[in-house]
Design an enzyme around this catalytic site. Structure first.
Site, PDB file in Angstrom:
ATOM      1  CB  CYS A  31       6.564 -52.567   8.645  1.00  0.00           C
ATOM      2  SG  CYS A  31       6.875 -52.700   7.087  1.00  0.00           S
ATOM      3  CB  CYS A  34       5.257 -49.768   4.013  1.00  0.00           C
ATOM      4  SG  CYS A  34       3.871 -50.889   4.049  1.00  0.00           S
ATOM      5  CG  ASP A 459      33.562 -14.454  14.576  1.00  0.00           C
ATOM      6  OD1 ASP A 459      33.763 -14.490  14.335  1.00  0.00           O
ATOM      7  OD2 ASP A 459      32.373 -13.978  14.555  1.00  0.00           O
TER       8      ASP A 459
END
Length: 751
Positions: A31, A34, A459
């Protein structure tokens, strides 16, 4: 460094700004708590900075040279988890201690499936037996409760064993995780039920049996609940594991593009097949129709159409011939090529793309760091709430069954996994989805910035236009020699990367042949280039004022370059550049999405306006130096606009960095790629609205996931504490919460 390795270099620019880190595959995490615990412990080691991602099961670790790799492995091992370094092939084989087999995701999915099948097969009769006994009095028999125990034992024992094992490992290290809550709930329900059986406190099957588990959350026998929680949790984790595996398929698909072997061309003209990993820069190799190009290189001879769809999402093959660059992982569809390797191993574009995807998946948004902190204290808080719930029911006069049922419901309904999965699973899917379309998100910054972007600045040269400029006309001063002017101009421009420079150098070669050497070369961003050729100082660049009197009026769409020798104008070159076919449709999509579009160019106003009109932008800003491009962006930001910048050249680097969101064209320069937040590999401006849409949808998915995860826990825990949910329903809700979050993220694959 050449453009062919630009993406490989850009991939080293990690989101945390510290450069590239080393990845470790983690095992044993169950989970988000951890992952949070491992991350906190690694960051306490002096000289180590770590980021742990629960969804990808990886830790990205930056460490000082004085900190050994084994130190990281040992720190993780002391917490009860496993860590295996994921080294690049060029680093050589792993140390013997590092080569222990790590279970793959396929192995873990298969193991979850086996345990789930056993749990589900036994859970059905476990629930049905009391129901049958309640409906059919003649079927009642003495010792039915021990049949229930026999059915439940494999479920709460073998099927739930990974949950118990993780809880014990955590307890040994003074920690807790989601498995702690689940294991406590299963164990408590089992022990309570066995105690009830041994003491003779059994329910009458005719009084409701299994239905009472759903309708009446208070009762002395909870083996059905223990089995149900185990089954629901395993089902949720199985679906979650499969979703996470499929979400990461794009990364595996990228890795699979690499060729396994290659036909190397020997000096005597013969061929020999060797592993692709044996290639070195400068090696000549052969590519036949239908074969993958083994590594980045330059075509020495031959012609072929190259299918780049697997790498960039482009559907139309690109024709290549001698002198053209090719990318490893693409496929030659027709014609034999002889290619000279220009980059190998981790320096290739494919390797760089893989690192970009891994980096994006490992990065964390600011909100995710808050979630990690919450997850780290979530389990102890829930255990405390379960104790307070039991105490509250006891003080309120509830019997032992009510006290136990309410506290058990609190334990099994809380779910930190949904919180921990909300952000990383969405990023996992989005980065993979983008990779298949030639869109690479370098970090969560792209997602967070895209939410508020309202202006897109483009650009011109090389971004909106093809960048493949040609010299349309050469106007030479009456007293100047045309051939000499072209030779001097071509020599200087031959050292520059700009599209205009390449066009001038190519025209000079066509007319005068071999170009002389240039000395004291200097690129003048936005102004041109300067160098010394044959003792003459030569400068090329855009006009700084009026054109010389001998130069005729240029065409409106021409780009002009003035050639000066020793500060005297001797020629004016008119160049033309084609607008990309994808530019106008892309701008139309951006405007339809409510975004303001701006064309930004260092070119003269007439040429810039002609291009702007052709593609339909809202505004054209011309004749700007690199510093002016930055000013144009910051001016709009000061007015409240959130600006995305799309560029490709050296002079775009500062503007890409200054923008709220920078998007670099993949064929651009290293400077542009490193400054950007998103890299667009395919040469198609449709990638710009695609990238913004992907980023926005991913950000929306993350917000939706977090809202659900927080809302679920805030609403569910009080309901369980007040006895409004049975433990069985609580277990089902907990399992579904994680599945819903992962499923929401996986929907991004269908964008």
């Amino acid at each position: 460094m050449t453009d062919s390795t630009a993406i490989a270099v850009a991939a080293e620019d990690r989101a945390d700004g510290h450069g590239a880190g080393e990845d470790f595959l983690l095992t044993g995490m169950t989970c988000a708590a951890c992952a949070s615990r491992i991350e906190r412990r690694l960051n306490k080691v002096e000289g180590v900075t770590a980021t742990v991602n629960y969804a990808t099961e990886r830790a990205t670790v930056l460490r000082d040279p004085a900190v050994d790799r084994r130190t990281v492995v040992d720190v993780v091992a002391k917490l009860g988890y496993g860590a295996t370094p994921l080294r690049a092939p060029e680093e050589g084989p792993h140390d013997p201690d590092d080569t222990a087999r790590v279970p793959s995701r396929d192995d873990r999915v298969a193991d979850l499936w086996r345990r789930l099948v056993v749990a589900a097969v036994l859970f059905i009769p476990l629930v049905d037996l009391p129901l049958v006994l309640s409906v059919l009095p003649a079927a009642r028999f003495p010792g039915w409760e021990w049949v229930v125990v026999a059915l439940a034992a494999p479920v709460v024992g073998w099927s739930a064993w990974p949950l118990h094992r993780a809880a014990v490992i955590n307890a040994r290290h003074g920690a807790s995780s989601m498995d702690t809550l689940i294991s406590l709930g299963i164990t408590a329900a089992t022990v309570w039920s066995l105690g009830s059986i041994l003491l003779g406190h059994l329910p009458d099957p005719a009084a409701g049996g299994a239905l009472s588990v759903f309708l009446d959350p208070v009762g002395p026998l909870y083996l059905e609940v223990a089995a149900a929680v185990t089954t629901f949790v395993l089902a949720g984790r199985y679906v979650e594991a499969r979703a996470k595996r499929s979400a990461g398929d794009a990364l595996a698909a990228l890795a699979a593009l690499a060729a396994r072997d290659v036909a190397v061309l020997l000096p005597d003209g013969t061929e020999t097949r060797v592993p692709a990993s044996a290639l070195a820069v400068g090696t000549r190799f052969v590519v036949r129709p239908g074969e993958k190009i083994a590594t980045d290189g330059v075509v020495e001879s031959g012609t072929s159409a190259v299918d780049r769809s697997m790498l960039t999402g482009e559907t139309v093959p690109v024709e290549v011939a001698a002198g053209d660059p090719v990318t490893g992982g693409t496929v030659a569809t027709g014609g034999r090529l002889v290619v000279t390797a220009s980059a190998v191993g981790s320096a290739t574009q494919l390797a760089g793309m893989i690192r970009l995807v891994e980096s994006a998946q490992a990065s964390k948004a600011s909100v995710q760091r808050l979630v990690d902190r919450i997850s780290s204290v979530f389990v102890p808080v829930v255990i405390g709430l379960a104790v307070l719930t039991a105490l509250g029911w006891w003080l309120a006069g509830g019997d032992a069954g009510a006290v136990f049922s309410a506290s058990l419901s609190v334990l099994v309904i809380a779910c930190p996994c949904a919180l921990g999965l909300a952000t990383p699973t969405a990023m996992l899917v989005a980065s993979g989805r983008g990779a298949r379309e030639g869109i690479f998100l370098k970090s969560h910054q792209a997602l967070e910035s895209s939410r508020t972007v309202d202006t897109v600045v483009l650009d011109k040269t090389g971004t909106v236009t093809t960048g493949a400029m040609t010299v349309r006309t050469v106007h030479v001063a009456p007293e100047a020699d045309r051939a000499r002017v072209l030779r001097l101009a071509g020599a200087v421009e031959d050292s520059s990367e700009h599209a205009v420079a390449r066009a001038v150098a190519a025209r000079a070669r066509d007319e005068v042949g071999v170009l002389p050497e240039v000395g004291d070369f200097a690129a003048l961003p936005g102004l041109g280039a300067r160098g010394t050729v044959e003792g003459v100082v030569v400068r090329l660049g855009r006009p700084s004022g009026d054109l010389p009197g001998w130069a005729p009026e240029p065409a409106a769409d021409s780009t002009l370059v003035v050639v000066e020798t020793d500060d005297v104008a001797v020629a004016v070159l008119e160049l033309a550049d084609e607008v990309k076919p994808s530019a106008a449709p892309a701008v139309a999509r951006l405007r339809a999405a409510g975004l303001r579009t701006v064309l930004l160019s260092g070119d003269r106003a007439g040429a810039a306006r002609a291009v702007g009109a052709a593609i339909g932008v809202d505004e054209v800003v011309a004749e700007v130096l690199p510093a002016d491009k930055v000013a144009a962006i910051t001016e709009r930001q000061a007015g409240g606009a959130r600006v995305a910048m799309v560029g490709d050249g050296i002079n775009d680097g500062p503007a890409l960095a200054a923008a709220d969101l920078g998007l670099a064209v993949g064929a651009g320069t290293d400077v542009a790629l490193e400054a950007a937040d998103v890299i667009l590999v395919r040469d198609d401006l449709a990638a710009v609205p695609d990238a913004l849409e992907l980023a926005r949808r991913t950000a929306t998915t993350i917000r939706r996931n977090l809202a659900w995860a927080f809302g679920y826990n805030v609403a569910a825990i009080p309901l369980a504490a007040f006895g409004l949910l049975s433990p069985l329903i609580s277990g089902l809700a907990m399992a579904l919460s994680s599945v819903l979050v992962v499923s929401s993220s996986v929907r991004l694959r269908r964008m």
